[in-house]
Enzyme design. Structure first.
Site, PDB file in Angstrom:
ATOM      1  N   ARG A  82     -30.497  82.378 114.268  1.00 45.77           N
ATOM      2  CA  ARG A  82     -29.749  81.495 113.360  1.00 45.77           C
ATOM      3  C   ARG A  82     -28.844  80.556 114.145  1.00 45.77           C
ATOM      4  O   ARG A  82     -28.715  79.378 113.810  1.00 45.77           O
ATOM      5  CB  ARG A  82     -28.948  82.354 112.372  1.00 45.77           C
ATOM      6  CG  ARG A  82     -28.336  81.546 111.251  1.00 45.77           C
ATOM      7  CD  ARG A  82     -27.793  82.445 110.154  1.00 45.77           C
ATOM      8  NE  ARG A  82     -26.727  83.306 110.633  1.00 45.77           N
ATOM      9  CZ  ARG A  82     -26.192  84.301 109.926  1.00 45.77           C
ATOM     10  NH1 ARG A  82     -26.636  84.558 108.703  1.00 45.77           N
ATOM     11  NH2 ARG A  82     -25.221  85.033 110.420  1.00 45.77           N
ATOM     12  N   LYS A 184     -24.513  77.852 110.160  1.00 42.24           N
ATOM     13  CA  LYS A 184     -23.216  78.525 110.271  1.00 42.24           C
ATOM     14  C   LYS A 184     -22.367  77.719 111.233  1.00 42.24           C
ATOM     15  O   LYS A 184     -22.507  77.817 112.452  1.00 42.24           O
ATOM     16  CB  LYS A 184     -23.442  79.950 110.784  1.00 42.24           C
ATOM     17  CG  LYS A 184     -22.399  80.932 110.314  1.00 42.24           C
ATOM     18  CD  LYS A 184     -22.843  82.356 110.547  1.00 42.24           C
ATOM     19  CE  LYS A 184     -21.760  83.328 110.165  1.00 42.24           C
ATOM     20  NZ  LYS A 184     -21.655  83.524 108.712  1.00 42.24           N
TER      21      LYS A 184
HETATM   22  C1  LIG Z   1     -22.056  84.201 107.637  1.00 40.53           C
HETATM   23  C2  LIG Z   1     -22.246  83.685 106.270  1.00 40.53           C
HETATM   24  C3  LIG Z   1     -22.850  84.457 105.252  1.00 40.53           C
HETATM   25  C4  LIG Z   1     -23.252  85.897 105.452  1.00 40.53           C
HETATM   26  O1  LIG Z   1     -24.251  86.044 106.388  1.00 40.53           O
HETATM   27  P1  LIG Z   1     -24.509  87.437 107.101  1.00 40.53           P
HETATM   28  O2  LIG Z   1     -25.519  87.122 108.130  1.00 40.53           O
HETATM   29  O3  LIG Z   1     -25.031  88.366 106.061  1.00 40.53           O
HETATM   30  O4  LIG Z   1     -23.210  87.895 107.655  1.00 40.53           O
HETATM   31  C5  LIG Z   1     -23.048  83.872 104.022  1.00 40.53           C
HETATM   32  N1  LIG Z   1     -22.661  82.593 103.769  1.00 40.53           N
HETATM   33  C6  LIG Z   1     -22.063  81.834 104.708  1.00 40.53           C
HETATM   34  C7  LIG Z   1     -21.666  80.454 104.374  1.00 40.53           C
HETATM   35  C8  LIG Z   1     -21.850  82.350 105.992  1.00 40.53           C
HETATM   36  O5  LIG Z   1     -21.248  81.591 106.907  1.00 40.53           O
END
Ligand SMILES: *Cc1c(COP(=O)(O)O)cnc(C)c1O
Length: 345
Positions: A82, A184
């Site tokens: 990711r 992210k």
């Molecule tokens: C990190 C994040 C999540 C959750 O992702 P995980 O991989 O399950 O921790 C969901 N939404 C956003 C906007 C994020 O930044």
């Protein structure tokens, strides 16, 4: 090995300096070999790209101690992948996925004494991130970058047990527009801070963001994906027609758990907010690394309250089962798919 003298049970979700961080720098088109460091600061030019055009991406995962005393983390390969994709979207150099996983393992191992013991509810939060360190004044990708991993022990997300929370809808957008909602990156969080503060001031745990184009479909919360349970007991997972939902690793894991382990029907499709209003769903939850699943009891929309059948009193049965199964796999009590739990030491 001597664990740090910390009252693990009373830790909150905050930053605490540990012994080591990991650093690698990108210059002249390549990453250096990378190393652990005891320096927990960055000194940058005032003209570093991060300060002006916000080239920054990050990840979040946790290391924890299982019942047999092993230190493990959960699906770090998906965080590597990711972050690779997030960096590419912002024209930043991607950090090699195998090196990402190796760096996570190395920095956790070096900070073993900071990994909370089994049963404390606390974990070692791992925050890999990448910033533009090179100087840039015209809008362009910066010439240099730093990849860094900091770790910090954090407390249980729920100190008083898992209780349903109240959300509200908002006219603000969670993410910057134009297809960056699925990466992210700090820039998306910058967009969500105002809405988050307003939600908290109004007594809400978070926002339920709707799609920015039509304000018709449910997207996600500030930092967590949604899951619903319909009247037939199927797990309904919102899909974005504009690809602006962050691909949560917890959500993707819960889909596998529901389908392959619990034998549930899983439906991934766009979800209209009208369906929430019409009471089509018996349960709702928010999922992410920190909390696994936070049950949602109620959503307020412009002054009207919509309460899920499972209500504000306690976690609904399906969310409870999903949560117990995934945490059971993470703790090594339930056998999960191959490669999910990665041993560090
Ligand atoms: C990190 C994040 C999540 C959750 O992702 P995980 O991989 O399950 O921790 C969901 N939404 C956003 C906007 C994020 O930044």
């Amino acid at each position: 090995m001597a664990k740090k003298d910390i009252d693990w049970g009373s830790l909150g979700f905050g930053y605490m300096k540990t012994d080591y961080s990991y650093v690698s720098n990108w210059k002249d088109g390549e990453w250096d070999e990378g190393a652990l460091t005891t320096d927990h600061t960055l000194t940058l030019s005032e003209c570093a790209g991060i300060f002006h055009y916000c080239q920054e991406v990050f990840e979040g995962l946790k290391a924890y101690t299982t019942e047999d005393g092993s230190i493990v983390c959960f699906r770090p390969d998906l965080n590597a992948e990711r972050m690779y994709d997030s960096a590419a979207r912002l024209e930043m150099p991607s950090f090699p996925k195998d090196r990402f996983v190796e760096a996570v393992k190395a920095v956790v191992k070096a900070n073993e004494d900071w990994v909370p013991p089994f049963g404390s509810g606390a974990t070692l939060y791992i925050r890999p991130f990448m910033v533009a360190t090179g100087e840039v004044i015209g809008v362009a990708p910066a010439p240099e970058y730093q990849f860094r991993i900091l770790v910090t022990p954090v407390g249980p997300y729920y100190s008083g047990g898992v209780k349903p929370v109240k959300l509200r809808t908002t006219m603000y957008d969670r993410a910057a527009p134009h297809g960056t909602g699925n990466i992210k990156a700090g820039l998306n969080y910058a967009m969500s801070i105002k809405a988050g503060v307003e939600a908290h001031n109004g007594g809400y745990a978070d926002n339920m963001y709707l799609d920015p184009q039509t304000r018709t479909y449910v997207e996600e919360a500030g930092g967590a994906n949604f899951l619903f349970v319909d009247k037939n007991g199927a797990l309904v997972v919102p899909q974005s027609f504009t690809d602006s939902i962050l691909p949560s690793i917890t959500r993707r894991s819960l889909v596998v758990v529901a389908q392959d382990i619990l034998g549930m029907e899983v439906i991934e499709r766009p979800v209209k907010f009208e369906e929430v209003k019409a009471g089509e769903f018996t349960e709702c939850g928010m999922c992410g690394t920190a909390a696994v699943i936070s049950p949602v009891g109620q959503v307020d929309d412009d002054g009207t309250e919509y309460v899920f059948a499972s209500g504000m009193k306690e976690v609904g049965p399906v969310m409870k089962k999903l949560r117990e199964t995934l945490t059971g796999i993470q703790e090594g009590k339930i056998e999960g798919p191959e490669g999910w739990v990665v041993k560090i030491s």
